[in-house]
Design an enzyme around this catalytic site. Structure first.
Site, PDB file in Angstrom:
ATOM      1  CE  LYS A  72       8.008  -0.501  -0.279  1.00 43.18           C
ATOM      2  NZ  LYS A  72       8.790  -1.263  -1.289  1.00 43.18           N
ATOM      3  CB  SER A 147       7.699   0.431  -4.539  1.00 45.30           C
ATOM      4  OG  SER A 147       8.230  -0.703  -3.857  1.00 45.30           O
ATOM      5  CB  SER A 171      11.253  -1.560  -4.911  1.00 44.36           C
ATOM      6  OG  SER A 171      10.409  -1.545  -6.035  1.00 44.36           O
TER       7      SER A 171
END
Length: 452
Positions: A72, A147, A171
């Site tokens: 990420k 996310s 997330s």
């Protein structure tokens, strides 16, 4: 069956010229611009050459020797720009490498690049005002979850076997559920946040998304433990390999009551099938978790107050740099009164104590859905900054946000694959119960894979 991280590492150690073998992987990543925000080819090649030198001497860097991973886009690496899923130019060039990336480097990873994410890690669907939504390979047209949207999509598409995500309200677990992969949210405080973009300091956690429970467990064991810099990360027993903890003495609860109201028929049936399987190796019972339905407002007050503290200056200086949905949410967050934040902290302390007394005194672990149903279609959840934002987010995080609010560890894994997409459950335990959670997760994963 796909090779595990350990098998990949062993094969790469035995072979030669890992740098050359990185080229197909680099090309595959470059071909997925909706999933990958940047391919860090120079970093990957340099790491591969160093690992080749070790292998030539018969040495191994560690359990991830030569394994390609990607993460990420919120983890600092010295000399690179951390993008945060934000508008071009809003990222920052890092002067140091985050603790978690440094630990994966030391274990032998080859870091291939940065993966898409919701803007500033805010948003459970994976929509991003600036960059769109990563492709979901488990259900065409579905959301990728947020996310850690790119992490879930990258593992789901087979680009990498594992990727780091972060979890403040779901997330890690939501992208795992949407893409039909495994997501492991640790106890808050097990993994250091040094060099990681903050969102809500009292709820933020770092953990892996992976193709299997064993691989998620391995990555988590590598990144866990205090680094002497993050004051929230504290000592906990080191994680162990798979154990033999399952047995009739193990008590597993299954969510019942009002907390299950949003679950679809398919999800409810999947929960029933999981309980039937687990009953063969442990004692099961229904457990009332209605307390979890009362925590949403408090969880939101804490998360958004702390997010407002992170973003207040930038929001005042350059509101146009944010997408519509995020700008709207942050504007509301700035207006949350201080007394609401303090009351929410007090409620969390009481709720944790009540969960320990009413739930974990009765069961060792409990099982509940991760998402209420299969991953929904992206077009149905692209609400921008409109009035439906709060309701949409509330439904998405119904099962995940309370667990983050309380700080407990949780593992999400797919237990059924339907024509409309995967169905996933999460196994939740008290603080520091990651090993027991993973033991049950590995067993359940094997059962679901075999159809047993």
């Amino acid at each position: 069956m796909s090779a595990t991280l350990a098998q990949i590492a062993a094969a790469r150690l035995a072979g030669k010229d890992a740098a050359a073998r990185m080229e197909p992987a680099l090309k595959a990543l470059a071909a997925e611009p909706t999933i990958v925000s940047s391919v860090e080819a120079a970093t990957a090649r340099a790491q591969a050459r160093t690992l080749d030198q070790l292998a030539a001497r018969g040495q191994s860097a560690g359990p991830l020797h030569g394994v390609p991973l990607a993460h990420k886009d919120m983890y600092d690496r010295a000399g690179q720009v951390t993008g945060f899923g934000a508008k071009t130019g809003a990222g920052m060039k890092a002067s140091e490498t985050s603790t978690v990336l440094a630990r994966l480097d030391a274990a032998g990873q080859i870091d291939m690049g940065r993966l898409r994410m919701s803007e500033f890690a805010m948003g459970p669907t994976g929509h991003n005002h600036h960059w769109g939504i990563p492709r979901n390979s488990a259900r065409a047209g579905a959301i990728s979850g947020g996310s850690s949207s790119g992490s879930g999509a990258a593992v789901g598409a087979g680009l990498v076997r594992a990727a780091l995500g972060s979890d403040t309200g779901g997330s890690i677990r939501l992208p795992a559920a949407c893409n039909g992969v495994v997501g492991f949210k640790p106890t808050q405080g097990r993994v250091p946040m040094t060099g990681v973009m903050p969102l809500s300091f009292s709820q933020d956690t770092v953990g892996p998304l992976a193709a299997t429970v064993a691989e998620a467990r391995l990555v988590l064991s590598i990144i866990a433990g205090p680094d002497g810099r993050d004051p929230i990360c504290r000592y906990a027993p080191a994680m162990r390999p798979r154990g033999e903890a399952l047995g009739k003495g193990l008590r597993i609860g299954f969510a019942s009551g009002a907390v299950m109201a949003p679950a679809s028929r398919a999800m409810t049936a999947a929960m029933g099938a999981v309980r039937e399987r687990v009953s063969a190796v442990a004692r099961t019972r229904e457990v009332g978790l209605d307390l979890l339905t009362t925590l949403g407002e408090a969880a939101n007050a804490i998360a958004m107050s702390e997010a407002a503290a992170v973003h207040a200056d930038r929001l005042a200086r350059a509101p146009e740099s944010y997408g519509d949905q995020l700008r709207s949410r942050l504007a509301q967050a700035v207006a949350i009164p201080g007394f609401a934040y303090v009351r929410a902290l007090q409620l969390r302390s009481r709720a944790r104590a009540e969960m320990m007394r009413r739930v974990f005194d009765e069961v060792d672990l409990f099982v509940m859905p991760t998402l209420h149903d299969v991953p929904p279609l992206a077009a149905e959840h692209d609400v921008g900054g409109g009035q439906g934002v709060a309701a949409m987010i509330g439904k998405m995080v119904h099962f995940t946000r309370p667990i983050s609010f309380l700080g407990f560890p949780a593992l999400s894994l797919p237990v059924a694959r339907t024509a409309d997409g995967p169905l996933s459950v999460q196994i939740v335990g008290p603080d520091w119960s990651e090993d027991l959670i993973a033991d049950l997760g590995e067993w359940l994963e094997a059962e679901c894979s075999s159809g047993g």
